[in-house]
Write a protein that holds these residues in place. Structure first.
Motif, PDB file in Angstrom:
ATOM      1  N   ILE A 192       4.047   5.497 -54.397  1.00 19.74           N
ATOM      2  CA  ILE A 192       4.320   3.956 -54.623  1.00 19.74           C
ATOM      3  C   ILE A 192       5.215   3.542 -53.353  1.00 19.74           C
ATOM      4  CG2 ILE A 192       5.995   2.593 -56.021  1.00 19.74           C
ATOM      5  CD1 ILE A 192       5.926   4.428 -58.108  1.00 19.74           C
ATOM      6  N   ARG A 193       4.452   2.312 -52.894  1.00 18.93           N
ATOM      7  CA  ARG A 193       4.873   1.642 -51.760  1.00 18.93           C
ATOM      8  C   ARG A 193       6.152   1.261 -52.019  1.00 18.93           C
ATOM      9  NH1 ARG A 193       0.869  -0.608 -48.371  1.00 18.93           N
ATOM     10  NH2 ARG A 193       2.618  -1.826 -47.446  1.00 18.93           N
ATOM     11  N   GLU A 194       7.503   1.506 -51.532  1.00 26.52           N
ATOM     12  CA  GLU A 194       8.636   1.130 -51.614  1.00 26.52           C
ATOM     13  C   GLU A 194       8.828   0.096 -50.912  1.00 26.52           C
ATOM     14  OE1 GLU A 194      10.678   2.323 -53.769  1.00 26.52           O
ATOM     15  OE2 GLU A 194       9.387   4.272 -54.249  1.00 26.52           O
ATOM     16  N   ASP A 195       8.029  -0.350 -49.937  1.00 28.16           N
ATOM     17  CA  ASP A 195       8.245  -1.576 -49.128  1.00 28.16           C
ATOM     18  C   ASP A 195       7.764  -2.810 -49.927  1.00 28.16           C
ATOM     19  OD1 ASP A 195       5.881  -0.295 -48.654  1.00 28.16           O
ATOM     20  OD2 ASP A 195       5.420  -1.948 -47.386  1.00 28.16           O
ATOM     21  N   LEU A 196       7.122  -2.771 -50.763  1.00 25.28           N
ATOM     22  CA  LEU A 196       6.576  -3.619 -51.832  1.00 25.28           C
ATOM     23  C   LEU A 196       7.281  -3.875 -52.995  1.00 25.28           C
ATOM     24  CD1 LEU A 196       2.782  -3.341 -50.963  1.00 25.28           C
ATOM     25  CD2 LEU A 196       4.486  -4.947 -49.714  1.00 25.28           C
TER      26      LEU A 196
END
Length: 231
Positions: A192-196
């Motif tokens: 999971i893209r934590e920056d999004l």
């Protein structure tokens, strides 16, 4: 999409004029005045229950956010969620968030040319039937409106679970001669893209192992200049 909400929904959203805008056309060209500052304005078209736009507005106090949906019940839920998320959060305010009830088909009535910096299209209705193609929010008829609304830093960020809609959208953007970047056919494949910031739908789709398609469309002159790969 038909939503069945409890009685008194309209009265409830009418009672929150500091957060909810029911007459957005009155602010066309005047959104900076509505927010009381000249910070960049980012807009989500079809915000659903408001998790995405609410989270973004908390993470980025130096950006003004507008979430738009046509359903009273979704606007009510988005307002409720925004207030609940801020409970107990030190320094969190609603100053950089506005929720708008409006039909996106007439979006040009809401924003003046060059008034906003970014548009989010998150899990829009794919309208799979051929006769409904013109309703897709990435159809050229809509995109040409977005282009006018966006300023020199303007971009469109799109996410969807629909391969059909994504392929259609890439072709739609390309047919208009627009530059694409950060194209992903499985956004969270490596984790999971934590920056999004995720939407409600996105979280459910990830749990089911479904791929998320994403791209960014570069519109504004300044954004385009930075996007050019130099030798």
């Amino acid at each position: 999409m038909r939503l069945r909400g409890r009685k008194g929904i309209l009265e409830e959203i009418e009672a929150q004029p500091e957060l909810i805008v029911l007459n957005p056309a009155d602010y066309r060209g005047k959104w900076a005045q509505r927010f009381g500052n000249d910070k960049p304005i980012h807009v989500e078209l079809g915000m659903g229950k408001g998790k995405f736009i609410g989270d973004l507005s908390m993470r980025n106090p130096d950006i003004n956010y507008i979430g738009i949906d046509m359903y009273d019940e979704l606007v009510r839920r988005a307002a409720e969620k925004a207030r609940r998320f801020r409970e107990g959060a030190e320094g969190a305010t609603l100053a950089n968030l506005q929720l708008v009830r409006f039909n996106i088909e007439q979006i040009e009535q809401v924003f003046a040319d060059g008034e906003i910096e970014r548009i989010y299209l998150n899990f829009s209705d794919p309208w799979p039937k051929t006769k409904h193609i013109g309703r897709r929010l990435s159809h050229a008829g809509f995109v040409t409106k977005y282009i006018k609304m966006l300023n020199a830093e303007g971009t469109i960020h799109m996410k969807t679970d629909s391969k059909l809609l994504f392929e259609f959208s890439l072709n739609s953007f390309a047919d208009l001669g627009l530059r694409l970047r950060n194209i992903s056919l499985d956004l969270h494949a490596a984790g999971i893209r934590e920056d999004l910031v995720l939407t409600e739908y996105e979280t459910k789709f990830i749990e089911r192992g479904m791929p998320i398609y994403r791209c960014e469309v570069v519109i504004g002159a300044n954004a385009l200049q930075r996007a050019v790969v130099k030798p």
